[in-house]
Design a protein around this motif. Structure first.
Motif, short mmCIF file in Angstrom:
data_model
loop_
_atom_site.label_atom_id
_atom_site.label_comp_id
_atom_site.label_asym_id
_atom_site.label_seq_id
_atom_site.Cartn_x
_atom_site.Cartn_y
_atom_site.Cartn_z
N ALA A 1 0.80 -1.32 0.01
CA ALA A 1 0.08 0.04 -0.08
C ALA A 1 0.92 1.21 0.00
CB ALA A 1 -0.94 -0.14 1.05
N ASN A 2 1.95 1.37 0.82
CA ASN A 2 2.76 2.61 0.80
C ASN A 2 3.61 2.74 -0.63
OD1 ASN A 2 2.66 3.65 3.33
ND2 ASN A 2 4.65 3.13 4.03
N VAL B 1 11.29 14.09 -6.44
CA VAL B 1 10.08 13.06 -6.66
C VAL B 1 10.54 11.76 -6.64
CG1 VAL B 1 8.68 11.99 -8.42
CG2 VAL B 1 9.11 14.59 -8.16
N PRO B 2 11.67 11.03 -6.94
CA PRO B 2 12.10 9.84 -6.60
C PRO B 2 12.44 9.48 -5.26
CG PRO B 2 13.39 10.72 -8.36
CD PRO B 2 12.68 11.88 -7.81
N ALA B 3 12.48 10.56 -4.39
CA ALA B 3 12.55 10.31 -3.02
C ALA B 3 11.62 9.82 -2.23
CB ALA B 3 13.27 11.66 -2.17
N LEU B 4 10.31 9.83 -3.02
CA LEU B 4 9.12 9.15 -2.42
C LEU B 4 9.14 7.71 -1.97
CD1 LEU B 4 6.42 11.43 -4.19
CD2 LEU B 4 7.44 11.92 -1.89
N LEU B 5 9.79 7.09 -2.98
CA LEU B 5 9.94 5.53 -2.76
C LEU B 5 10.69 5.25 -1.62
CD1 LEU B 5 10.45 4.57 -6.55
CD2 LEU B 5 8.46 3.80 -5.11
N LEU B 6 11.74 5.77 -1.26
CA LEU B 6 12.56 5.92 -0.13
C LEU B 6 11.68 6.20 1.17
CD1 LEU B 6 15.95 7.40 -1.23
CD2 LEU B 6 15.31 5.06 -1.02
N TRP C 1 7.39 2.39 6.36
CA TRP C 1 6.95 1.19 6.65
C TRP C 1 7.86 0.25 7.79
CZ3 TRP C 1 9.38 -3.71 5.50
CH2 TRP C 1 8.53 -4.81 5.70
N TYR C 2 9.04 0.40 7.78
CA TYR C 2 10.06 -0.02 8.53
C TYR C 2 9.92 0.44 9.98
CZ TYR C 2 13.31 -3.01 5.82
OH TYR C 2 13.98 -4.11 5.17
N GLU C 3 9.70 1.75 10.07
CA GLU C 3 9.39 2.41 11.43
C GLU C 3 8.23 1.93 11.99
OE1 GLU C 3 7.72 6.73 12.67
OE2 GLU C 3 9.49 6.75 11.29
#
Length: 498
Positions: free
Chosen positions: A89-90, A125-130, A136-138
């Motif tokens: 989902a994320n 913009v590509p930083a959104l995937l990171l 999620w890990y948090e």
């Protein structure tokens, strides 16, 4: 009357949880403050306004990952596809959020009259995937009550990001420093998570599971946009109607105050969220502990904000320099607004755990409409003075947020069966240390000794006087404070006992 019986293990756990959260947040906020202050030194006020708009838009997109699937993963009883569904989902959100951001990039130059904003945004913009992965890990760590590891990794990521950003500013990269900070922070954070956290079931999660997560999350996603309108709508209105200078003054003031309030609001939110989610996952109703948790943190947080408000002019001249003197009255107003955010940190966590998203959505919708509309009306009414506009807009923002805080607190009290007296008594105790600090600083400023001090010495003396006054205030409420600290570790220990 005898004081409350405090279980030593719970008190110890509460002290450790509260202390770790506060110390780590201090480190994080010092990093953010260092970057902000460096930006004010190396960027013109108009450039800082552009810097603030770009940061705000990235904040909007990143926040999508910290509600919805994030909260669903925290509060939902375990099932095989839970973690995988929330991860998928994320990641889907990251792709979906990129599209409108790219559309905004194509028109931002015409809206703000600057090529700097699209230049920065297209590279972020590509930083959104990171961001989707780290969020999620948090949530996985907090679900497992690994709060200390979460804070440690967050501090390391923020520290490296701040170092890189400051270095880039120093070597003349200007707005590119924001890009460097973002990728450094997220890259370090993701690396630490991957190397140290083994997650079972991350490949699981059917389409039906993902749909279930997203269906639950829809109102929370709406809340993100509404909160963005409430918290950043004024920035955009000031920048569009007046100039990036007005945005720069408004956002710089907000950031300075937030660097203080977030030291306390963010740890408080994580503690309340983790504790109440632990109760919710075991089928238990929320209790009065959110009031005690608020008292434990706000007794120091409100004192810090009151101290900043009293000495705002001296702090601005010392930290930002004479060019930013007009920011002082804006800072005073934001100190009051951010004091409310500590109450919101506790109440919103409780409301989410009780599935009161629809109620929150109604309140947030009202606020999200009022803030930009009011800001627009005020900006148009006083176009002759972009220096006055940020203060007037900040006062309107304070009035609107006061209504939101009251609505949330009333509903949180109802859900936890707390009376108005319970809430008011908790807040009364919380404000006592701040009154000691306020009185001490007023005496210092009015005294002949204080007036004779040069700026740097006055700030130094004010800090020392504030700490001494704070200690006296905490001593006065020590019994209530110890009982509140006990509550910080209560839910975690209860979960272990169960």
């Amino acid at each position: 009357m005898a004081g409350p019986v405090i279980r030593k293990s719970a008190l110890s756990e509460g002290l450790i949880s509260g202390s770790v959260g506060l110390v780590s947040r201090v480190a994080i906020q010092l990093c953010l403050l260092a970057v902000t202050l460096t930006a004010t030194r190396y960027l013109a006020i108009s450039q800082f306004g552009i810097y603030s708009v770009a940061s705000a838009l990235m904040f909007l997109c990143r926040n999508l990952f910290y509600v919805g699937p994030y909260e669903y993963l925290l509060k939902t009883p375990p099932f095989p596809g839970l973690k995988g569904a929330c991860l998928k989902a994320n990641l889907g959100l990251a792709v979906a959020a990129s599209v409108p951001l790219l559309v905004f990039v194509s028109i931002s130059e015409y809206i703000f009259g600057s090529r700097d904003l699209p230049f920065v945004l297209i590279r972020l913009v590509p930083a959104l995937l990171l961001s989707a992965m780290t969020a999620w890990y948090e949530a996985v760590l907090l679900r497992d009550l690994a709060i200390r590891r979460y804070y440690l990794f967050t501090v390391i990521g923020e520290l490296f990001g701040a170092i890189v950003a400051i270095a880039f500013f120093y070597y003349g990269f200007e707005l590119r420093s924001l890009i460097a900070q973002t990728y450094t922070r997220l890259g370090i954070l993701l690396l630490l998570y991957v190397l140290s956290t083994r997650v079972e079931g991350w490949r699981n999660g059917s389409v039906a599971d993902v749909r279930k997560v997203l269906d639950w999350s829809l109102s929370r996603f709406s809340a993100v946009f509404l909160n963005f309108s409430a918290n950043y709508g004024a920035d955009f209105i000031l920048g569009i109607v007046l100039s990036p200078v007005a945005t720069g003054l408004y956002r710089a003031s907000n950031r300075i105050v937030s660097s203080i309030s977030d030291l306390f609001a963010q740890p408080l939110q994580k503690i309340v969220q983790t504790n109440l989610s632990a109760r919710s996952s075991r089928g238990l109703r929320p209790d009065h502990s959110w009031i005690a948790m608020l008292t434990a943190v706000a007794s120091i947080g409100w004192a810090a904000l009151l101290g900043l408000a009293v000495s705002a002019k001296q702090v601005v001249l010392f930290i930002l320099g004479p060019a930013w003197e007009k920011a002082a009255p804006v800072i005073v107003v934001f100190c009051a607004a951010r004091a409310l955010s500590l109450i919101d940190a506790a109440t919103t966590s409780l409301l989410v755990c009780c599935d009161r998203q629809k109620f929150m959505l109604k309140v947030q919708t009202t606020v999200a409409v009022l803030v930009p509309v009011t800001s627009l009306g005020l900006s148009v009414a006083i176009p002759h003075s972009s220096e006055l506009a940020p203060t007037v807009v900040a006062i309107a923002y304070l009035a609107i947020m006061s209504a939101l805080t009251l609505a949330y607190a009333q509903e949180a009290a109802r859900l936890s069966s707390a009376s108005a007296r319970d809430v008011l008594v908790g807040m009364l105790f919380s404000v006592i240390p701040g009154l000691f600090v306020t009185l001490a600083l007023i005496v210092l400023e009015m005294s002949q000794f204080g007036r004779s001090l040069e700026q740097r010495l006055f700030v130094a003396y004010a800090l020392v006087v504030s700490i001494i006054a704070l200690v006296f205030g905490l001593i006065v409420i020590r019994r209530r404070l110890l009982s509140s600290i006990h509550s910080l570790g209560y839910a975690r220990l209860a979960g272990e006992d169960a």
